[in-house]
Each structure stands twice: as structure tokens, then as C-alpha cells.
Design a protein around this motif. Structure first.
Motif, PDB file in Angstrom:
ATOM      1  N   GLY A   1       2.590   2.502   3.292  1.00 22.57           N
ATOM      2  CA  GLY A   1       2.812   2.586   1.842  1.00 22.57           C
ATOM      3  C   GLY A   1       2.109   1.127   1.045  1.00 22.57           C
ATOM      4  O   GLY A   1       2.444   0.948  -0.104  1.00 22.57           O
ATOM      5  N   MET A   2       2.241   0.446   2.731  1.00 21.71           N
ATOM      6  CA  MET A   2       1.876  -1.069   1.614  1.00 21.71           C
ATOM      7  C   MET A   2      -0.603  -0.534   1.007  1.00 21.71           C
ATOM      8  O   MET A   2      -0.906   0.269   1.762  1.00 21.71           O
ATOM      9  CB  MET A   2       0.725  -2.259   2.797  1.00 21.71           C
ATOM     10  CG  MET A   2       0.380  -3.443   2.900  1.00 21.71           C
ATOM     11  SD  MET A   2       0.042  -4.942   4.252  1.00 21.71           S
ATOM     12  CE  MET A   2      -0.868  -5.267   3.858  1.00 21.71           C
TER      13      MET A   2
ATOM     14  N   GLU B   1       3.989   0.755  -8.257  1.00 19.31           N
ATOM     15  CA  GLU B   1       3.875  -0.440  -6.887  1.00 19.31           C
ATOM     16  C   GLU B   1       4.548  -1.815  -7.640  1.00 19.31           C
ATOM     17  O   GLU B   1       4.834  -1.993  -8.777  1.00 19.31           O
ATOM     18  CB  GLU B   1       2.224  -0.723  -7.075  1.00 19.31           C
ATOM     19  CG  GLU B   1       1.615   0.260  -7.256  1.00 19.31           C
ATOM     20  CD  GLU B   1      -0.360   0.627  -7.045  1.00 19.31           C
ATOM     21  OE1 GLU B   1      -1.030   1.206  -6.652  1.00 19.31           O
ATOM     22  OE2 GLU B   1      -0.609  -0.608  -7.793  1.00 19.31           O
ATOM     23  N   CYS B   2       4.036  -1.949  -6.513  1.00 21.77           N
ATOM     24  CA  CYS B   2       5.038  -4.082  -6.575  1.00 21.77           C
ATOM     25  C   CYS B   2       4.558  -4.968  -5.584  1.00 21.77           C
ATOM     26  O   CYS B   2       3.766  -4.258  -5.024  1.00 21.77           O
ATOM     27  CB  CYS B   2       6.365  -3.555  -6.530  1.00 21.77           C
ATOM     28  SG  CYS B   2       6.788  -2.951  -4.834  1.00 21.77           S
ATOM     29  N   CYS B   3       5.337  -6.005  -5.781  1.00 21.02           N
ATOM     30  CA  CYS B   3       4.318  -7.028  -5.263  1.00 21.02           C
ATOM     31  C   CYS B   3       5.746  -7.588  -3.705  1.00 21.02           C
ATOM     32  O   CYS B   3       6.678  -7.931  -4.174  1.00 21.02           O
ATOM     33  CB  CYS B   3       3.908  -8.704  -5.510  1.00 21.02           C
ATOM     34  SG  CYS B   3       1.434  -8.437  -6.554  1.00 21.02           S
ATOM     35  N   GLU B   4       4.481  -7.961  -2.334  1.00 21.54           N
ATOM     36  CA  GLU B   4       5.556  -8.252  -1.132  1.00 21.54           C
ATOM     37  C   GLU B   4       5.185  -9.952  -1.139  1.00 21.54           C
ATOM     38  O   GLU B   4       3.782 -10.199  -1.284  1.00 21.54           O
ATOM     39  CB  GLU B   4       5.303  -7.833   0.131  1.00 21.54           C
ATOM     40  CG  GLU B   4       6.235  -8.349   1.130  1.00 21.54           C
ATOM     41  CD  GLU B   4       5.990  -8.148   2.111  1.00 21.54           C
ATOM     42  OE1 GLU B   4       6.289  -8.153   2.879  1.00 21.54           O
ATOM     43  OE2 GLU B   4       5.245  -6.916   2.288  1.00 21.54           O
TER      44      GLU B   4
ATOM     45  N   ARG C   1       6.540  10.204  -1.788  1.00 26.56           N
ATOM     46  CA  ARG C   1       5.990   9.839  -2.985  1.00 26.56           C
ATOM     47  C   ARG C   1       5.144  11.295  -3.155  1.00 26.56           C
ATOM     48  O   ARG C   1       4.838  10.990  -4.576  1.00 26.56           O
ATOM     49  CB  ARG C   1       4.338   8.907  -2.906  1.00 26.56           C
ATOM     50  CG  ARG C   1       5.013   7.144  -2.768  1.00 26.56           C
ATOM     51  CD  ARG C   1       4.338   6.133  -2.654  1.00 26.56           C
ATOM     52  NE  ARG C   1       3.020   6.189  -1.529  1.00 26.56           N
ATOM     53  CZ  ARG C   1       3.082   5.920  -0.465  1.00 26.56           C
ATOM     54  NH1 ARG C   1       3.891   5.456   0.144  1.00 26.56           N
ATOM     55  NH2 ARG C   1       1.743   6.700   0.407  1.00 26.56           N
ATOM     56  N   ALA C   2       4.938  12.046  -2.598  1.00 28.91           N
ATOM     57  CA  ALA C   2       3.685  13.332  -3.444  1.00 28.91           C
ATOM     58  C   ALA C   2       4.998  13.963  -4.038  1.00 28.91           C
ATOM     59  O   ALA C   2       4.925  14.832  -4.619  1.00 28.91           O
ATOM     60  CB  ALA C   2       3.521  13.642  -1.085  1.00 28.91           C
ATOM     61  N   ARG C   3       6.566  14.402  -3.100  1.00 29.31           N
ATOM     62  CA  ARG C   3       6.541  14.697  -3.596  1.00 29.31           C
ATOM     63  C   ARG C   3       7.529  14.315  -5.132  1.00 29.31           C
ATOM     64  O   ARG C   3       7.685  15.375  -6.066  1.00 29.31           O
ATOM     65  CB  ARG C   3       8.337  14.973  -3.059  1.00 29.31           C
ATOM     66  CG  ARG C   3       8.381  16.049  -2.026  1.00 29.31           C
ATOM     67  CD  ARG C   3       9.657  15.602  -1.222  1.00 29.31           C
ATOM     68  NE  ARG C   3       9.826  16.478   0.061  1.00 29.31           N
ATOM     69  CZ  ARG C   3      10.531  16.070   1.100  1.00 29.31           C
ATOM     70  NH1 ARG C   3      11.353  15.444   1.502  1.00 29.31           N
ATOM     71  NH2 ARG C   3      10.224  16.898   2.477  1.00 29.31           N
TER      72      ARG C   3
ATOM     73  N   LYS D   1       3.296   0.167  -2.306  1.00 28.34           N
ATOM     74  CA  LYS D   1       3.870   1.622  -3.138  1.00 28.34           C
ATOM     75  C   LYS D   1       5.394   0.987  -3.507  1.00 28.34           C
ATOM     76  O   LYS D   1       6.106   0.664  -1.943  1.00 28.34           O
ATOM     77  CB  LYS D   1       3.972   2.481  -1.903  1.00 28.34           C
ATOM     78  CG  LYS D   1       2.055   3.088  -2.638  1.00 28.34           C
ATOM     79  CD  LYS D   1       1.770   3.020  -4.518  1.00 28.34           C
ATOM     80  CE  LYS D   1       0.576   3.733  -4.362  1.00 28.34           C
ATOM     81  NZ  LYS D   1       0.304   4.316  -5.899  1.00 28.34           N
ATOM     82  N   VAL D   2       6.460   1.092  -4.586  1.00 25.02           N
ATOM     83  CA  VAL D   2       8.228   1.000  -4.444  1.00 25.02           C
ATOM     84  C   VAL D   2       7.781   2.178  -3.526  1.00 25.02           C
ATOM     85  O   VAL D   2       9.158   1.613  -2.726  1.00 25.02           O
ATOM     86  CB  VAL D   2       8.411   1.671  -6.076  1.00 25.02           C
ATOM     87  CG1 VAL D   2       9.510   1.476  -5.863  1.00 25.02           C
ATOM     88  CG2 VAL D   2       7.389   0.591  -6.846  1.00 25.02           C
ATOM     89  N   ASP D   3       7.634   3.573  -3.281  1.00 23.96           N
ATOM     90  CA  ASP D   3       8.743   3.722  -2.230  1.00 23.96           C
ATOM     91  C   ASP D   3       7.273   4.127  -0.987  1.00 23.96           C
ATOM     92  O   ASP D   3       6.208   4.222  -1.487  1.00 23.96           O
ATOM     93  CB  ASP D   3       8.969   5.296  -2.618  1.00 23.96           C
ATOM     94  CG  ASP D   3       9.889   5.922  -3.268  1.00 23.96           C
ATOM     95  OD1 ASP D   3      10.855   5.159  -3.704  1.00 23.96           O
ATOM     96  OD2 ASP D   3      10.108   6.367  -4.756  1.00 23.96           O
TER      97      ASP D   3
END
Length: 631
Positions: A545-546, A600-603, A621-623, A613-615
Motif C-alpha cells: 500500500g506504500m 492517499e495520505c502521508c506517513e 482497494r480493488a473492491r 494509500k489510505v486503504d
């Protein structure tokens, strides 16, 4: 009661656009007034005390200094013993508008600094509009007159046009028509009332002309004779020995060390407190004092919970002053605890929701232009501010203090007006070489920008003014610098609210997303670098997810960036062909926030900034994407 003035004090704010020379000018004023000893070691831009201020070359916090001036201009005004000039160095960036408004509440006039080449820019309009709204007299200082591309007379005319444009009250126009102008080179420490030739230095070898302009054209503080104490809290600071310090401007009466005063709070309650320590500023230091009178800018200790905008008044006759009002926030982002698989790996990092919330609450104490609202999650909060830069500065400060955070994509703060959804709009000014005109117009058209004005200076450069929704400027700077090859200059300032502009596509490329956890390999990078631009280097730890790069196509792509070359016992007929790994593109915190899409977000950790990605789960994510397509 009769009004009286203190001729031995002048309170003045230096206001200007970013990088027009405010802090440098204050430094030179301190040097020429004798504030620093001959052997003192003082860095340039001494007023920019914060690490981020020095790194970015901008002023973030409004600061005050006191210059004791006893030169020829003081003697000419009949002040043989000299006078104290309290100078407020304010930020030039509109994102820190709360600091500007606070600074203006402390002073009786402003010095408007304008670059002799760039002329008035959006933040010049912003700070001047604030000064005129407060009915403060203005001294114009055309700075950097020795620049090779200076156009002094044109810039002076542009400032007058801007001034007339901003003054709505026709009765007040006459007061500003005869604007006193000083021509200066802050870096050289020279100023004159005589206009030099373009690119030439002022004919005086010091700043006497500026000191004289301040003494003559900035009014002395006025107060009511015999009125009870009224002192306004305009800023906060802290001392290791004294605790919280409240910075005040005394409007009426006298305040003394050890005095019992009335503390008039935001909620209307009044509490009696004791002033345990009173400090007055001399140059860059605060020194103990026994008392202070009207017009003085002081710091007091002994009131641990006092906040900006409150009043210290006479204990027997408490009359509070009006609260400081600031513009509403325009941009928001979600800040929460770090929820990635790598959370807590940095030794000593602050990772709990309680620590993050306490830090955000502390920010509210000294930052009047910020708001913090709860969200559906107990470990995340919506933080609202003036602009993207102000919020990014807060996140960067927290990162350096050891916090681990998850930061969402910046969003706009909307309003419902007359039943219709409205969003914030920015006035964007662009200076660029002529050959980039078409590309910039195309970018801003896609971002719902509306051109208001275009000026060709005849030097191969053009200036364009657009009105653009704030949403359209998220992620704009990186694309703008790429298109102009780093030559373009863009500045924007909040203009107002307009009806919702509709859908804006700010990023046409997708993301390369890691599909498993592990270290990045050079072998995998060689195979993937044709797909887009990578953000990671060999050996970097990634997780599912990164986001590891930018896809050249519009959709996202899950990739295995940890793939290793399989070893066999078959010998090659020739040596392996070596392929070069293209250097990774390193994104700063601001660039990472600009790059993010809605999902999307930042760590953010003390050691690294990662986009994710948030998820994180690929199947989830695909669903979600399939459901979105169906709907």
C-alpha cells in the motif's frame, strides 16, 4: 478624557511581500542604532530565530524588537535623549495572516516595503489591505533600488494605483495621496528621500532618512490622561525560568511589577492576578523593568493560562479591549496518529493519540488563525488554516519534535451562502518568460483559473493575474516549476468565496503502489523505471500500500519492487550487462502533500516522509474501485 501622546515612543510594523527585505532592513536598523556592541557576533537575519525560518528564508512568526535611536532625526524632533522605536517584523506570506493581524494590533503605523524590481505582489496587497482596514498611516519604502533590473518610478506608480484601488472610503483617500516615500538598499544599509537612478545606490550612506520618516510620519502612541490600566495580549512566548510570557501593548494607564490586575478572559469572566515579572525589550533581549506606561510593548509573567486577545485591566475598574479578529481558514487537512506498519520504529517517537492531541491544542494557544475540529475517528483531527504552507509548517515542526503522524490530502473549507455551496478563491500572480505563456494558460484553464490581467514588461517577461479556486492550486507549484523549467515565479493570496467550480483534475498521472513488504532491490527498480518515476532507493523498506513512484499512465499500478534476481548454476557466456538505476526523485513534505490524491495520505515520522494509500490492502482497494465504477 483628553487624549495625550508619548513623543518618546514609536510603534511601527514592517510589512511586505515575501523576500522583499523586511528582516534584513530590521537587522540594519539595529546595527546602525548601536543595539549591538562592536564585538558582538550576530548572524544575518537575526530576527529569523527559528530553524525553519532560516532554512526557508521566510518569516513565520511576528516578532518585536526595540531600537533606541538618538541620531540627528531625534534631535530635529526635539528629543535630545532619543526615543524608542518598537519594530514588529511581520511575515509576508498570507498563510501566516494571523501573525500579520496580531502585529498590526500592536502598532500606530506601518512601513510598506516594496521590491524595486518585482513591484507590488499579492502579499503586498494583502498586508496593505490589513493596514488600511486598521486605519494605520503608511510610509512607503522602495527597497533593493540597486538591483540591475530595478524600475523604481514604475513601481512607485504601481503602489499608488494599488493604494487607490484598496481605499474604498473616498474621505480617507486624501490622507494617503501624499504618501511619504523612502528609497533604500537594506543590504547596503542605505536610504534616501531622493530617488536614485535605476540600479543605483541611495545618495546617503546610512538609514537616517528612514528613521526620520518614522519619527515624522508615524504618530506617537496616544492615551487618555488618567484612564485606568488597559493592556492587550497580542502574542505569547515561554521562558525556562518564568513559564508562559504574555506579550502586551499597553493602551492606557500604568502597569507595575508585583501589581494586582484584572484578567479579562475570552468567556467574559474576570480574575484578579499578580504580575510576578515585567520585562521590556532592548534590541533582541528582554530585560527586567519595574513599570511600563501607554504605548510600551512588554512581556509579563505570572498568568499561566492567559491567551491572545485577552486584556489586563485595572483591578478596581476592569474595562476589556476588543478581541483580535482574523480571517477564516481556507484549507484543511486531517492529522492523526501513524497507522502504517512501520509506526513506532523510531526510538523515542511520540506515537499516541493523547500526545498528538496535546500538541495540536498547544498550537491553538499561540496561533489565532488555526482551528482544530474532531473527526469520526478518535485518533485523527481536522486542522484548518490559512493555506497549504501554514499547515505544512505545523506538520514539519511536529515531525522535528519527534511526532509520528498520518496526514491527509489538503482540502478546501467550503461555505454555504444563500443555499449554494461556495469555495475559497485565490488571486494568483505569475511572472514568467514569454515562451511559457501557452503552457501556463493551459494548466490554469484545466484548474478552472480565470485570467484577470496580463502585462508585458517588454523585457521578455510577462505578468499574469488569475482568479483560481484554492482547490486548483493544490499541487500547482510543482507542475508550474516543471513547465517553466524553474524560471517562473508564482504568488497567491486569498481573495474571497465564489460558487463551487465543479470537478477539477489536478493530477493526470497514477501511482506505483508496492504490493508487498520488504526491501527495495535495484533489480526490480531497473524493470520498473520504464513505467514511471520512482521515489525510493535500493535498500529502502516498503510495505503493501506504500506509494513508491508516479505512474506514467492515469491509473494506479500495484508493483513488486522487492523482486530479486534468481540465482542459477548456469554460467553465462558473457559477463552480465549492467543497467543503470535512474536516481530516485526525492519529495519534500510539501511536495508529498501536493502529490496525494483523495485516497492517499502521508506517513510523517522524524526520519522519513512516505506517501501511502489510505486503504493499504490491495483487495480492499480493488473492491472499492469496482463499487465506485458501478455507481
Amino acid at each position: 478624557m483628553p487624549q495625550t501622546s508619548r513623543s518618546d515612543i514609536r510603534n511601527v510594523a514592517i510589512v511586505a511581500h515575501v523576500d522583499h527585505g523586511k528582516t534584513t532592513l530590521v537587522d540594519k536598523m539595529l546595527w546602525q542604532s548601536g543595539a549591538f556592541g562592536e564585538h558582538d557576533h550576530i548572524d544575518e537575519r537575526a530576527m529569523d530565530s527559528g530553524d525553519l525560518e532560516r532554512e526557508k528564508g521566510i518569516t513565520i512568526l511576528a516578532k518585536n524588537t526595540a531600537v533606541h535611536y538618538a541620531g540627528p532625526a531625534a534631535a530635529k524632533a526635539g528629543l535630545e535623549d532619543g526615543l524608542t522605536i518598537n519594530i514588529i517584523d511581520t511575515p509576508g506570506h498570507a498563510d501566516f495572516g494571523g501573525e500579520v493581524e496580531r502585529g498590526l494590533s500592536m502598532v500606530d503605523g506601518v512601513v510598506l516595503l516594496v521590491d524595486a524590481s518585482e513591484g507590488p505582489l499579492p502579499q503586498t496587497r494583502f498586508v496593505l489591505r490589513k493596514a488600511l482596514a486598521a486605519h494605520l498611516p503608511v510610509v512607503l519604502c522602495i527597497n533593493k533600488v540597486d538591483r540591475p533590473d530595478a524600475r523604481i518610478e514604475e513601481v512607485e506608480d504601481e503602489v499608488m494605483e494599488l493604494l487607490m484601488d484598496l481605499i474604498e472610503d473616498s474621505e480617507g483617500k486624501d490622507h494617503y495621496l501624499d504618501l511619504h516615500t523612502v528609497y533604500a538598499s537594506a543590504k547596503a544599509g542605505r536610504a534616501s528621500v531622493n530617488r536614485p537612478a535605476d540600479g543605483g545606490l541611495p545618495d546617503a550612506d546610512n538609514l537616517e532618512a528612514l528613521f526620520e520618516a518614522i519619527i515624522e510620519h508615524i504618530p506617537a502612541p496616544t492615551y487618555e490622561e488618567g484612564a485606568p490600566l488597559q493592556a492587550h495580549v497580542t502574542n505569547l512566548d515561554a521562558s525556562n525560568f518564568l513559564g508562559r510570557l504574555a506579550l502586551l501593548r499597553v493602551h492606557n494607564g500604568e502597569i507595575r511589577k508585583g501589581q494586582q490586575v484584572a484578567w479579562c478572559r475570552h468567556d467574559g469572566s474576570i480574575t484578579k492576578v499578580k504580575i510576578t515579572e515585567l520585562l521590556m525589550t532592548e534590541a533582541l533581549e528582554r530585560k527586567p523593568a519595574e513599570s511600563a506606561g501607554p504605548g510600551d510593548i512588554i512581556a509579563v509573567a505570572g498568568i499561566p493560562e492567559i491567551t491572545i486577545g485577552e486584556t489586563l485591566a485595572d483591578a478596581d475598574n476592569p474595562v476589556p479591549l476588543p478581541l483580535i479578529t482574523v480571517d477564516e481558514p481556507a484549507i484543511s487537512m486531517t492529522i492523526g496518529t501513524n497507522t502504517s506498519p512501520m509506526a513506532g520504529r523510531v526510538r523515542g517517537a511520540k506515537v499516541t493519540a493523547r500526545l498528538v492531541k496535546d500538541r495540536l491544542d498547544r498550537e491553538l494557544i499561540g496561533n489565532v488563525s488555526m482551528r482544530i475540529l474532531p473527526t469520526e475517528r478518535p485518533d485523527a483531527w481536522e486542522v484548518q488554516g490559512r493555506g497549504e504552507l501554514a499547515l505544512a509548517i505545523l506538520v514539519e515542526q511536529m515531525r522535528r519534535e519527534g511526532y509520528e503522524l498520518t496526514v491527509g490530502k489538503p482540502q478546501v473549507v467550503t461555505k454555504t451562502i444563500d443555499g449554494k455551496l461556495h469555495e475559497p478563491v485565490e488571486r494568483l500572480t505569475i511572472d514568467t518568460p514569454e515562451e511559457h505563456l501557452g503552457a501556463i494558460t493551459q494548466i490554469l484553464a484545466a484548474r478552472k483559473g480565470r485570467m484577470e490581467q496580463m502585462t508585458n514588461h517588454g523585457t521578455g517577461w510577462i505578468r499574469m493575474e488569475f482568479l483560481v479556486p484554492s482547490r486548483g492550486l493544490i499541487g500547482f507549484r510543482t507542475q508550474f516549476l516543471t513547465e517553466t523549467r524553474g524560471t517562473g515565479i508564482a504568488h497567491h493570496v486569498f481573495e474571497g468565496y465564489e460558487p463551487w467550480f465543479g470537478t477539477i483534475t489536478t493530477r493526470i498521472s497514477g501511482s506505483l503502489v508496492a504490493d508487498r513488504t520488504g526491501p527495495v532491490t535495484a533489480y526490480a527498480m531497473v524493470n520498473l523505471q520504464e513505467r514511471g518515476i520512482l521515489f525510493v532507493e535500493p535498500g529502502t523498506e516498503v510495505y503493501e500500500g506504500m506509494i513508491v513512484g508516479e505512474n506514467s499512465r492515469a491509473d494506479d499500478m500495484d508493483v513488486n519492487i522487492t523482486k530479486e534476481k534468481k540465482l542459477t548454476n548456469v554460467r553465462a557466456s558473457s559477463a552480465d550487462n549492467f543497467e543503470k538505476v535512474v536516481p530516485a526523485r526525492k519529495l519534500s513534505l510539501e511536495q508529498s502533500l501536493e502529490f496525494c490524491r483523495e485516497d492517499e495520505c502521508c506517513e510523517v515520522t522524524p526520519e522519513a516522509v512516505r506517501i501511502r494509500k489510505v486503504d493499504l490492502d490491495q483487495v480492499t482497494r480493488a473492491r472499492a474501485a469496482a463499487r465506485a465504477r458501478k455507481s
